[in-house]
Design a protein around this motif. Structure first.
Motif, PDB file in Angstrom:
ATOM      1  N   ILE A  79     -50.689  23.101   6.717  1.00  0.00           N
ATOM      2  CA  ILE A  79     -51.218  21.779   6.413  1.00  0.00           C
ATOM      3  C   ILE A  79     -52.179  21.901   5.239  1.00  0.00           C
ATOM      4  O   ILE A  79     -52.560  23.008   4.844  1.00  0.00           O
ATOM      5  CB  ILE A  79     -51.941  21.154   7.630  1.00  0.00           C
ATOM      6  N   THR A  80     -52.568  20.783   4.678  1.00  0.00           N
ATOM      7  CA  THR A  80     -53.480  20.821   3.529  1.00  0.00           C
ATOM      8  C   THR A  80     -54.856  21.319   3.961  1.00  0.00           C
ATOM      9  O   THR A  80     -55.234  21.238   5.134  1.00  0.00           O
ATOM     10  CB  THR A  80     -53.611  19.419   2.912  1.00  0.00           C
ATOM     11  N   ALA A  81     -55.596  21.822   2.993  1.00  0.00           N
ATOM     12  CA  ALA A  81     -56.942  22.332   3.278  1.00  0.00           C
ATOM     13  C   ALA A  81     -57.828  21.226   3.828  1.00  0.00           C
ATOM     14  O   ALA A  81     -58.669  21.462   4.704  1.00  0.00           O
ATOM     15  CB  ALA A  81     -57.545  22.931   2.007  1.00  0.00           C
ATOM     16  N   LYS A  82     -57.640  19.995   3.352  1.00  0.00           N
ATOM     17  CA  LYS A  82     -58.448  18.874   3.828  1.00  0.00           C
ATOM     18  C   LYS A  82     -58.168  18.583   5.294  1.00  0.00           C
ATOM     19  O   LYS A  82     -59.095  18.355   6.077  1.00  0.00           O
ATOM     20  CB  LYS A  82     -58.164  17.635   2.973  1.00  0.00           C
ATOM     21  N   ARG A  83     -56.899  18.591   5.671  1.00  0.00           N
ATOM     22  CA  ARG A  83     -56.550  18.333   7.072  1.00  0.00           C
ATOM     23  C   ARG A  83     -57.031  19.471   7.967  1.00  0.00           C
ATOM     24  O   ARG A  83     -57.484  19.232   9.088  1.00  0.00           O
ATOM     25  CB  ARG A  83     -55.045  18.146   7.211  1.00  0.00           C
ATOM     26  N   ARG A  84     -56.935  20.694   7.479  1.00  0.00           N
ATOM     27  CA  ARG A  84     -57.418  21.825   8.271  1.00  0.00           C
ATOM     28  C   ARG A  84     -58.923  21.706   8.500  1.00  0.00           C
ATOM     29  O   ARG A  84     -59.411  21.934   9.614  1.00  0.00           O
ATOM     30  CB  ARG A  84     -57.093  23.136   7.563  1.00  0.00           C
ATOM     31  N   LEU A  85     -59.639  21.324   7.465  1.00  0.00           N
ATOM     32  CA  LEU A  85     -61.081  21.146   7.595  1.00  0.00           C
ATOM     33  C   LEU A  85     -61.402  20.026   8.573  1.00  0.00           C
ATOM     34  O   LEU A  85     -62.336  20.150   9.384  1.00  0.00           O
ATOM     35  CB  LEU A  85     -61.693  20.839   6.225  1.00  0.00           C
ATOM     36  N   THR A  86     -60.623  18.956   8.543  1.00  0.00           N
ATOM     37  CA  THR A  86     -60.850  17.838   9.464  1.00  0.00           C
ATOM     38  C   THR A  86     -60.655  18.282  10.909  1.00  0.00           C
ATOM     39  O   THR A  86     -61.472  17.961  11.787  1.00  0.00           O
ATOM     40  CB  THR A  86     -59.888  16.681   9.142  1.00  0.00           C
ATOM     41  N   VAL A  87     -59.584  19.028  11.161  1.00  0.00           N
ATOM     42  CA  VAL A  87     -59.319  19.521  12.512  1.00  0.00           C
ATOM     43  C   VAL A  87     -60.459  20.403  12.997  1.00  0.00           C
ATOM     44  O   VAL A  87     -60.952  20.254  14.128  1.00  0.00           O
ATOM     45  CB  VAL A  87     -57.980  20.290  12.561  1.00  0.00           C
ATOM     46  N   ASP A  88     -60.916  21.294  12.143  1.00  0.00           N
ATOM     47  CA  ASP A  88     -61.974  22.222  12.553  1.00  0.00           C
ATOM     48  C   ASP A  88     -63.313  21.519  12.734  1.00  0.00           C
ATOM     49  O   ASP A  88     -64.072  21.839  13.665  1.00  0.00           O
ATOM     50  CB  ASP A  88     -62.103  23.352  11.526  1.00  0.00           C
ATOM     51  N   LEU A  89     -63.626  20.563  11.869  1.00  0.00           N
ATOM     52  CA  LEU A  89     -64.880  19.823  12.008  1.00  0.00           C
ATOM     53  C   LEU A  89     -64.889  19.001  13.291  1.00  0.00           C
ATOM     54  O   LEU A  89     -65.899  18.954  14.009  1.00  0.00           O
ATOM     55  CB  LEU A  89     -65.106  18.921  10.799  1.00  0.00           C
ATOM     56  N   LEU A  90     -63.760  18.353  13.590  1.00  0.00           N
ATOM     57  CA  LEU A  90     -63.670  17.579  14.827  1.00  0.00           C
ATOM     58  C   LEU A  90     -63.783  18.497  16.040  1.00  0.00           C
ATOM     59  O   LEU A  90     -64.462  18.175  17.017  1.00  0.00           O
ATOM     60  CB  LEU A  90     -62.355  16.798  14.868  1.00  0.00           C
ATOM     61  N   GLY A  91     -63.103  19.644  15.994  1.00  0.00           N
ATOM     62  CA  GLY A  91     -63.201  20.592  17.103  1.00  0.00           C
ATOM     63  C   GLY A  91     -64.602  21.119  17.286  1.00  0.00           C
ATOM     64  O   GLY A  91     -65.098  21.224  18.416  1.00  0.00           O
ATOM     65  N   GLY A  92     -65.285  21.447  16.167  1.00  0.00           N
ATOM     66  CA  GLY A  92     -66.659  21.924  16.260  1.00  0.00           C
ATOM     67  C   GLY A  92     -67.604  20.865  16.794  1.00  0.00           C
ATOM     68  O   GLY A  92     -68.489  21.164  17.609  1.00  0.00           O
TER      69      GLY A  92
END
Length: 431
Positions: free
Chosen positions: A232-245
Motif C-alpha cells: 500500500i502507499t506510504a500514506k495509507r501505511r502511516l494512517t494504519v499505524d497511527l490509528l493502531g497506535g
C-alpha cells in the motif's frame, strides 16, 4: 515458536500481542497493581477480539463450503476450551475442602455453572453483588466472561446463518444489521446501569455485553485479513499505524485512569473500548502495518498463546492464597502469585492444551504408530503390517498437572501465619 496447528484461519502473530495486553491487564488488576485500577476492562478487549476471530472463521467457512459447518465449528470450540476448563474446575473442587471446606457446596454449584457456561447468569441471579465480595474474589468468579463468550459462540452462528440466507450475500446489509444489534446491546447496558446500585446485570449480562463481540464481528466483515494488500502507499501505511497506535494508547489509558465503579463504563466507556480494540485489531492484522510485528514480538506471542490458561489459573491462585501471607510485602506476594500463575499456565499449555490443539482430542488420547515389517528375502507373500500403540502422554501429563496444581494451591495455606485474622475488606470486581 510453532504456530497453532489446525487453525481455520491464517495465523496472525499480532493478535497474540493483543491477547497478551488483555490478559496482563486482568491479571495485574487482580494482583492489586495500583496503576491498573481499570485492568478489568481487559475482558472487553477479549470480547471484541473473540467476535472478530469467530466471525472470520465463520465467513471463511461460508465462502469455502456454502454453509457454516456448525457441527464442526462447535466441536472445535469445545475441544479448545473445555479440557483446560475442566482441569481447573477439578483442581478447585479438590483444593476447596483443604482450604475452605465450609464453602464446598457453594463451590460445587459454581463449578457446575461454569461447566455449562452459565456462570454469568447464576451470579446475576444470586443475592451477592459481583462488585462487593467481602471475603475477596472466589476462585471461579472470573468464569462469567467465558460463559458470555460461549453463549455468543452458540447463538451468533445461527444469527449469521439466517443473515447469509436472507440477505443473499449482501455483506453491506449484514454489517448494518450487526452494528444495529451492537447498538441495541450498548443501549441496554446504559438502561440497566444506575448510580449507587449493583450493576452486575449490566456488567455480566450476555445481552448487555454482546455489543463488544458484535463490534468485532462487524470488523471481520469489512476488514478480512485475507483481503488486505501487503503493498500500500506510504500514506495509507502511516494512517494504519497511527490509528493502531492511537487505539492502543486509548486502551492503556482506560486501564490506568478508570476503575471498576466508574459509571462512565456503561455510558460509552465500554463502547469506546470496543471501538479502540477493533481499530487495534485492524492494524495488527494488516500485512503492511508496523503495529502487527510490534505486537507479534516473541515475548508477547508467548504470553498470548498461553493467555487462555493464564486467565483460567490466575484467579484460583489469587483467591486461594490467604490474605495474611506476605501481607506486609505486597510486591513479593504479587511476585509469588505471578510465578505460580505462569507455572500452572505453562504446564497447562504444554501438557494439555497444545497436545489437543496439535493432534485433536482423539489423537492426543490415543495415537497409533504403524510399522511395516519387510518379509525375509527367501519368503513369499506380502509384508506383514504390525501395529504398535503408543501410551497417550496427555493422560500422564494431565495427571501430573492435576497433582502439581492441587499441591501448589493447597500449599499456600501452610504459608499463613498462625492465628492470622481473616480479611474483611471488600474485594473488587473481577473479569
Amino acid at each position: 515458536m510453532p504456530r497453532p496447528a489446525g487453525s481455520e484461519t491464517r495465523y496472525l502473530p499480532g493478535l497474540d500481542g493483543v491477547r497478551a495486553l488483555a490478559v496482563a491487564a486482568v491479571v495485574g488488576y487482580h494482583l492489586g497493581a495500583p496503576w491498573l485500577p481499570g485492568g478489568l476492562l481487559g475482558v472487553g478487549v477479549f470480547f471484541t477480539l473473540s467476535g472478530y476471530l469467530i466471525t472470520t472463521i465463520l465467513i471463511s467457512t461460508w465462502d469455502r463450503r456454502g454453509d457454516l459447518d456448525l457441527r464442526h465449528f462447535w466441536l472445535r470450540r469445545a475441544r479448545r476450551l473445555l479440557p483446560a476448563l475442566i482441569m481447573v474446575l477439578i483442581v478447585v473442587l479438590v483444593a476447596t475442602p483443604v482450604l475452605d471446606n465450609d464453602v464446598l457446596p457453594e463451590r460445587g454449584i459454581e463449578a457446575l455453572a461454569a461447566l455449562f457456561y452459565v456462570s454469568n447468569w447464576t451470579t446475576i441471579a444470586s443475592d451477592v453483588s459481583y462488585f462487593q465480595r467481602f471475603s475477596g474474589p472466589g476462585p471461579l468468579d472470573h468464569l462469567w466472561s467465558l460463559a458470555v463468550e460461549e453463549q455468543f459462540y452458540l447463538l451468533w452462528p445461527l444469527v449469521l446463518l439466517l443473515l447469509f440466507k436472507t440477505q443473499r450475500g449482501r455483506m453491506d446489509r449484514i454489517v448494518k444489521v450487526t452494528l444495529g444489534l451492537a447498538a441495541l446491546s450498548f443501549v441496554l447496558m446504559l438502561l440497566l446501569a444506575a448510580p449507587g446500585f449493583d450493576n452486575s446485570r449490566a456488567y455480566q449480562g450476555t445481552d448487555a455485553r454482546a455489543g463488544g463481540l458484535l463490534i468485532g464481528a462487524a470488523l471481520a466483515m469489512v476488514w478480512p485479513p485475507t483481503q488486505l494488500a501487503s503493498k500500500i502507499t506510504a500514506k495509507r501505511r502511516l494512517t494504519v499505524d497511527l490509528l493502531g497506535g492511537a487505539a492502543l494508547a486509548i486502551i492503556v489509558a482506560m486501564f490506568v485512569l478508570t476503575n471498576e465503579y466508574s459509571m462512565w463504563h456503561y455510558r460509552g466507556g465500554i463502547l469506546l473500548l470496543s471501538v479502540a480494540t477493533a481499530v487495534l485489531v485492524g492494524a495488527a492484522v494488516h500485512p503492511a502495518s508496523v503495529v502487527g510485528p510490534v505486537l507479534g514480538v516473541l515475548p508477547l506471542r508467548w504470553i498470548g498463546e498461553r493467555s487462555y490458561g493464564i486467565y483460567l489459573w490466575h484467579l484460583p491462585v489469587v483467591a486461594f492464597m490467604p490474605q495474611a501471607v506476605l501481607a506486609s510485602r505486597p510486591l513479593v506476594r504479587a511476585g509469588v502469585q505471578l510465578a505460580l500463575i505462569i507455572l500452572l499456565s505453562t504446564l497447562s499449555w504444554a501438557l494439555l492444551e497444545n497436545p489437543i490443539r496439535r493432534d485433536g482430542l482423539i489423537g492426543a488420547l490415543g495415537q497409533r504408530r504403524y510399522e511395516v515389517l519387510a518379509a525375509p528375502a527367501d519368503a513369499s507373500g506380502p509384508s506383514i503390517p504390525r501395529v504398535r500403540t503408543r501410551a497417550p502422554a496427555i493422560v500422564s501429563g494431565s495427571v501430573a498437572l492435576l497433582l502439581i496444581a492441587t499441591a501448589s494451591l493447597t500449599a499456600t495455606a501452610a504459608l499463613q501465619p498462625p492465628d492470622a485474622p481473616q480479611a474483611e475488606e471488600p474485594g473488587g470486581a473481577h473479569r
